[in-house]
Structure formats: structure tokens, C-alpha cells
Write a protein that holds these residues in place. Sequence first.
Motif, PDB file in Angstrom:
ATOM      1  N   THR A   1       0.853  -1.177   0.000  1.00  0.00           N
ATOM      2  CA  THR A   1       0.000   0.000   0.000  1.00  0.00           C
ATOM      3  C   THR A   1       0.891   1.230   0.000  1.00  0.00           C
ATOM      4  O   THR A   1       2.039   1.169   0.422  1.00  0.00           O
ATOM      5  N   LYS A   2       0.322   2.321  -0.472  1.00  0.00           N
ATOM      6  CA  LYS A   2       1.128   3.539  -0.548  1.00  0.00           C
ATOM      7  C   LYS A   2       1.505   3.978   0.859  1.00  0.00           C
ATOM      8  O   LYS A   2       0.715   3.879   1.790  1.00  0.00           O
TER       9      LYS A   2
ATOM     10  N   ASN B   1      -2.429  -1.202  -3.549  1.00  0.00           N
ATOM     11  CA  ASN B   1      -3.595  -0.328  -3.345  1.00  0.00           C
ATOM     12  C   ASN B   1      -4.846  -0.914  -3.991  1.00  0.00           C
ATOM     13  O   ASN B   1      -5.624  -0.221  -4.638  1.00  0.00           O
TER      14      ASN B   1
ATOM     15  N   GLN C   1      -2.055   4.355  -7.808  1.00  0.00           N
ATOM     16  CA  GLN C   1      -3.453   4.004  -7.576  1.00  0.00           C
ATOM     17  C   GLN C   1      -4.193   4.060  -8.893  1.00  0.00           C
ATOM     18  O   GLN C   1      -4.087   5.038  -9.637  1.00  0.00           O
TER      19      GLN C   1
END
Length: 190
Positions: free
Chosen positions: A41-42, A131, A189
Motif C-alpha cells: 500500500t502507498k 492499493n 493508484q
Amino acid sequence: MRKILATAFIAVFLTGCSFTSTTTQPEEKDSTSTVPAVTETKPVSANESVVTGSKVKYSLAYDKDKWVIEAPDDTSDAEYSFAHVDGDLWAMIIPERLTISLDSLKGIALDNAKSIAPDAKITFEETRKVNGVDVLAMQIKGTTSGIPFIYYGYYYTGKLTSIQVVTFTSQELFPQYEKDLTNFLNGLQV
């Protein structure tokens, strides 16, 4: 080094997907890869900036204290180009408004790398969930102008969308900056 790697990258990787690729099987893998876990995930950063696609729906969050946007070369298909503030690390986002299979995208990237570095080979690849979407994480290593380089990128394809987010540096610097490169890639994303 930037000029050599960036020129090679622009001349080869950024020719768009008009390059005709034959089916290319990955060469011998380097089992010493240090790429982290499969689900990403970011990173959350107080210094976050975001760029968005103009024709393809995507965004990329990045740490503005570590990455600076550069003007893309007029001959490239990159929508955004970045340089790391420490120097000798770069990144580009290449969106396309067409669907390309991941296998084809992988083959195109490897074939293009081999055109500047005949010894180029895929040394790592895996599917990651970043994401919420599946991407192909891939590293290609080779030598150009006597410099051992590494391209480390995420490749995504969907309906009428293909996105390449690729970082590059020397193989020497990669271990020191792998976390920064991975965090940059994880900002994607779709």
C-alpha cells in the motif's frame, strides 16, 4: 551516469507500445532479489504530493522531499518524469489508452532493454496487489556503456488502460535506495 541511463531509458523504454515484440521467455532469474512482500500500500507521508493522469485514470502519490518532477523528454511517452533528490535515481510514468496483456508488456520491456543492453535479463517478477489492484512487479538488470543498471517497475493493464511506472538506477545504488524506489512505486493508484 544520469545522462547515459536516462538517454538509454528514453530511447528504448519510452518508445511506446508500438514496438513489435516476439514472445520472450524470462531468462535465468537471480534468486538473490531482495524485493519485499507481495501486498503493498502507498506509504502515508506528511510530505505527500500526488500526480494524476490526464488521459488514463490513475494517480501516483510520492514524497516530495525525496522526488522532484522533471520535464519529460519531448520524444518520450512518459507523462511524468522524476529525479530523486540524492541523484542517480529516476522514475517515469508511461500510461497508454489501450489494453496490452501483462505477458506482452513484459516481453516489450525486456526486448527494449536488450536493444541497449544485450545482456539484459529479467531477474525478478511477481504479481503484487498494490492499493487494491494487481500489478506485475519486475526487475530487469543489464549493462549499458559499462554501467550495470537496474529497472524496477510496476506494470498494470486493464480495460483500455496500460500503465508502466518504472524506476531506474545503477545496480550499485539499488540496495541503498530500494525502500525509496518501492515506496515510490507503491504510490500508484488505479
